[in-house]
Motif scaffolding. Structure first.
Motif, PDB file in Angstrom:
ATOM      1  N   PRO A 189       6.109  29.402   5.047  1.00  0.00           N
ATOM      2  CA  PRO A 189       7.174  28.554   4.497  1.00  0.00           C
ATOM      3  C   PRO A 189       7.094  27.107   4.960  1.00  0.00           C
ATOM      4  O   PRO A 189       7.693  26.224   4.341  1.00  0.00           O
ATOM      5  CB  PRO A 189       8.458  29.215   5.029  1.00  0.00           C
ATOM      6  CG  PRO A 189       8.069  30.613   5.366  1.00  0.00           C
ATOM      7  CD  PRO A 189       6.671  30.514   5.850  1.00  0.00           C
ATOM      8  N   ALA A 190       6.346  26.857   6.037  1.00  0.00           N
ATOM      9  CA  ALA A 190       6.269  25.499   6.593  1.00  0.00           C
ATOM     10  C   ALA A 190       4.978  24.778   6.219  1.00  0.00           C
ATOM     11  O   ALA A 190       4.711  23.690   6.735  1.00  0.00           O
ATOM     12  CB  ALA A 190       6.390  25.563   8.119  1.00  0.00           C
ATOM     13  N   LEU A 191       4.179  25.350   5.321  1.00  0.00           N
ATOM     14  CA  LEU A 191       2.929  24.704   4.935  1.00  0.00           C
ATOM     15  C   LEU A 191       3.214  23.309   4.352  1.00  0.00           C
ATOM     16  O   LEU A 191       4.156  23.143   3.577  1.00  0.00           O
ATOM     17  CB  LEU A 191       2.188  25.551   3.892  1.00  0.00           C
ATOM     18  CG  LEU A 191       1.550  26.842   4.401  1.00  0.00           C
ATOM     19  CD1 LEU A 191       1.011  27.654   3.226  1.00  0.00           C
ATOM     20  CD2 LEU A 191       0.438  26.538   5.396  1.00  0.00           C
ATOM     21  N   PRO A 192       2.411  22.306   4.733  1.00  0.00           N
ATOM     22  CA  PRO A 192       2.639  20.954   4.204  1.00  0.00           C
ATOM     23  C   PRO A 192       2.593  20.931   2.685  1.00  0.00           C
ATOM     24  O   PRO A 192       1.790  21.635   2.060  1.00  0.00           O
ATOM     25  CB  PRO A 192       1.470  20.147   4.794  1.00  0.00           C
ATOM     26  CG  PRO A 192       1.048  20.911   6.002  1.00  0.00           C
ATOM     27  CD  PRO A 192       1.276  22.351   5.663  1.00  0.00           C
ATOM     28  N   GLU A 193       3.466  20.111   2.099  1.00  0.00           N
ATOM     29  CA  GLU A 193       3.556  20.064   0.642  1.00  0.00           C
ATOM     30  C   GLU A 193       2.384  19.327   0.011  1.00  0.00           C
ATOM     31  O   GLU A 193       2.009  19.608  -1.125  1.00  0.00           O
ATOM     32  CB  GLU A 193       4.868  19.389   0.226  1.00  0.00           C
ATOM     33  CG  GLU A 193       6.107  20.174   0.632  1.00  0.00           C
ATOM     34  CD  GLU A 193       7.384  19.480   0.195  1.00  0.00           C
ATOM     35  OE1 GLU A 193       7.287  18.385  -0.396  1.00  0.00           O
ATOM     36  OE2 GLU A 193       8.464  20.028   0.450  1.00  0.00           O
ATOM     37  N   ASP A 194       1.833  18.367   0.725  1.00  0.00           N
ATOM     38  CA  ASP A 194       0.725  17.601   0.154  1.00  0.00           C
ATOM     39  C   ASP A 194      -0.138  17.037   1.266  1.00  0.00           C
ATOM     40  O   ASP A 194       0.173  17.151   2.456  1.00  0.00           O
ATOM     41  CB  ASP A 194       1.236  16.475  -0.750  1.00  0.00           C
ATOM     42  CG  ASP A 194       2.253  15.583  -0.052  1.00  0.00           C
ATOM     43  OD1 ASP A 194       2.083  15.311   1.151  1.00  0.00           O
ATOM     44  OD2 ASP A 194       3.216  15.161  -0.711  1.00  0.00           O
ATOM     45  N   LEU A 195      -1.236  16.418   0.866  1.00  0.00           N
ATOM     46  CA  LEU A 195      -2.193  15.882   1.827  1.00  0.00           C
ATOM     47  C   LEU A 195      -1.604  14.722   2.617  1.00  0.00           C
ATOM     48  O   LEU A 195      -1.911  14.543   3.802  1.00  0.00           O
ATOM     49  CB  LEU A 195      -3.456  15.423   1.091  1.00  0.00           C
ATOM     50  CG  LEU A 195      -4.669  15.101   1.961  1.00  0.00           C
ATOM     51  CD1 LEU A 195      -5.152  16.352   2.685  1.00  0.00           C
ATOM     52  CD2 LEU A 195      -5.787  14.525   1.106  1.00  0.00           C
ATOM     53  N   ARG A 196      -0.748  13.941   1.981  1.00  0.00           N
ATOM     54  CA  ARG A 196      -0.149  12.807   2.686  1.00  0.00           C
ATOM     55  C   ARG A 196       0.694  13.294   3.865  1.00  0.00           C
ATOM     56  O   ARG A 196       0.689  12.682   4.937  1.00  0.00           O
ATOM     57  CB  ARG A 196       0.709  11.963   1.739  1.00  0.00           C
ATOM     58  CG  ARG A 196       1.215  10.657   2.363  1.00  0.00           C
ATOM     59  CD  ARG A 196       2.054   9.877   1.359  1.00  0.00           C
ATOM     60  NE  ARG A 196       2.390   8.558   1.854  1.00  0.00           N
ATOM     61  CZ  ARG A 196       3.425   8.294   2.639  1.00  0.00           C
ATOM     62  NH1 ARG A 196       4.229   9.285   3.032  1.00  0.00           N
ATOM     63  NH2 ARG A 196       3.675   7.056   3.047  1.00  0.00           N
ATOM     64  N   ALA A 197       1.426  14.377   3.670  1.00  0.00           N
ATOM     65  CA  ALA A 197       2.228  14.936   4.756  1.00  0.00           C
ATOM     66  C   ALA A 197       1.336  15.376   5.911  1.00  0.00           C
ATOM     67  O   ALA A 197       1.678  15.166   7.084  1.00  0.00           O
ATOM     68  CB  ALA A 197       3.060  16.110   4.249  1.00  0.00           C
ATOM     69  N   GLU A 198       0.202  15.964   5.601  1.00  0.00           N
ATOM     70  CA  GLU A 198      -0.739  16.360   6.653  1.00  0.00           C
ATOM     71  C   GLU A 198      -1.270  15.125   7.374  1.00  0.00           C
ATOM     72  O   GLU A 198      -1.408  15.116   8.607  1.00  0.00           O
ATOM     73  CB  GLU A 198      -1.900  17.143   6.047  1.00  0.00           C
ATOM     74  CG  GLU A 198      -1.527  18.514   5.533  1.00  0.00           C
ATOM     75  CD  GLU A 198      -2.739  19.286   5.060  1.00  0.00           C
ATOM     76  OE1 GLU A 198      -3.874  18.849   5.365  1.00  0.00           O
ATOM     77  OE2 GLU A 198      -2.564  20.320   4.390  1.00  0.00           O
ATOM     78  N   PHE A 199      -1.574  14.070   6.608  1.00  0.00           N
ATOM     79  CA  PHE A 199      -2.083  12.844   7.216  1.00  0.00           C
ATOM     80  C   PHE A 199      -1.060  12.229   8.159  1.00  0.00           C
ATOM     81  O   PHE A 199      -1.400  11.818   9.278  1.00  0.00           O
ATOM     82  CB  PHE A 199      -2.464  11.830   6.136  1.00  0.00           C
ATOM     83  CG  PHE A 199      -2.656  10.444   6.684  1.00  0.00           C
ATOM     84  CD1 PHE A 199      -3.758  10.139   7.469  1.00  0.00           C
ATOM     85  CD2 PHE A 199      -1.716   9.445   6.442  1.00  0.00           C
ATOM     86  CE1 PHE A 199      -3.928   8.866   8.005  1.00  0.00           C
ATOM     87  CE2 PHE A 199      -1.874   8.178   6.965  1.00  0.00           C
ATOM     88  CZ  PHE A 199      -2.986   7.884   7.750  1.00  0.00           C
ATOM     89  N   VAL A 200       0.182  12.156   7.727  1.00  0.00           N
ATOM     90  CA  VAL A 200       1.227  11.552   8.560  1.00  0.00           C
ATOM     91  C   VAL A 200       1.387  12.338   9.859  1.00  0.00           C
ATOM     92  O   VAL A 200       1.546  11.749  10.944  1.00  0.00           O
ATOM     93  CB  VAL A 200       2.564  11.469   7.793  1.00  0.00           C
ATOM     94  CG1 VAL A 200       3.698  11.056   8.726  1.00  0.00           C
ATOM     95  CG2 VAL A 200       2.444  10.463   6.652  1.00  0.00           C
ATOM     96  N   PHE A 201       1.323  13.667   9.792  1.00  0.00           N
ATOM     97  CA  PHE A 201       1.416  14.479  11.010  1.00  0.00           C
ATOM     98  C   PHE A 201       0.237  14.175  11.936  1.00  0.00           C
ATOM     99  O   PHE A 201       0.415  13.984  13.152  1.00  0.00           O
ATOM    100  CB  PHE A 201       1.432  15.965  10.670  1.00  0.00           C
ATOM    101  CG  PHE A 201       1.385  16.854  11.881  1.00  0.00           C
ATOM    102  CD1 PHE A 201       2.534  17.103  12.614  1.00  0.00           C
ATOM    103  CD2 PHE A 201       0.190  17.426  12.296  1.00  0.00           C
ATOM    104  CE1 PHE A 201       2.486  17.921  13.759  1.00  0.00           C
ATOM    105  CE2 PHE A 201       0.136  18.232  13.433  1.00  0.00           C
ATOM    106  CZ  PHE A 201       1.289  18.474  14.156  1.00  0.00           C
TER     107      PHE A 201
END
Length: 227
Positions: A189-201
């Motif tokens: 349920p907590a998987l990032p919604e998009d690549l940008r969210a992964e990048f920001v993390f």
């Protein structure tokens, strides 16, 4: 006696670079050839080579400069605060967003050895901030290079990232037996919604480590000895 033809007239550089960036965006680096660009412009390869004697390599260098100029202009107009770490973090997000707006443009910076004038402006400002924060020259240059690779590395994946693919991966994980993969089931349920969210993390994690490095350096400014 008729005068020899001198070929087609030169094209505006802005037009060439604009169409080249569009061609790069639709087809990727492999599609960005002088012949394909000439067809797109309704011109000839000989005309393009007269304006870009270095061919595709020179064209890519000019495109990289144009994209970097857009990044620098956007950063200059943004509210970055005064803290070195806030400036670096917000500038990195702006850089990613500009690269995302121009699909495949990150490939122009992958493996780049020599910076043009715009690239040197970015490099100088980043090093100024890192040295001013108290990092040694060795740590400052390593931090800048690592941050640049983080941005470009994520941006390179943007063009290949497709929301249906991400949705399919998420659905695959949901169908797994939670008894066999309890940790996977917990994070689905907590998987990032998009690549940008992964990048920001990833960026914020990097910045947290960089702040610790600065704190460990004693925050004594660029005059500190390297250790």
């Amino acid at each position: 006696m008729t005068e020899p033809t001198r070929g087609r007239p030169p094209l505006p550089i802005e037009e060439i670079l604009g169409e080249a960036l569009a061609l790069l965006g639709t087809g990727g680096p492999d599609a960005l050839g002088m012949r394909a660009l000439a067809r797109r412009l309704g011109s000839s390869t000989s005309t393009l080579y007269r304006q870009f004697p270095g061919g595709k390599d020179e064209l890519c260098q000019r495109l990289a400069e144009q994209v970097m100029a857009e990044i620098i202009t956007t950063v200059a107009g943004a509210d970055l605060d005064d803290a070195w770490d806030t400036i670096l973090e917000r500038s990195a997000i702006i850089t990613f967003d500009v690269l995302e707006r121009h699909p495949h443009s990150a490939a122009l910076f992958a493996g780049q050895v020599h910076f043009g004038p715009m690239g040197m402006i970015r490099y100088e400002e980043s090093l100024r901030l890192l040295l001013g924060a108290g990092l040694s020259p060795t740590d400052a240059v390593a931090a800048d290079h690592a941050l640049a690779r983080l941005i470009v590395g994520y941006a390179l994946q943007v063009a290949a990232e497709e929301s249906p693919t991400r949705a399919m991966v998420s659905e695959y994980y949901r169908r797994l037996d939670a008894a066999d993969y309890p940790s996977v089931a917990t994070v689905v349920p907590a998987l990032p919604e998009d690549l940008r969210a992964e990048f920001v993390f990833a960026l914020r994690t990097f910045m947290a480590g960089l702040r610790h490095l600065v704190a460990d350096s004693g925050n004594g400014g660029p005059a500190d000895q390297e250790g």
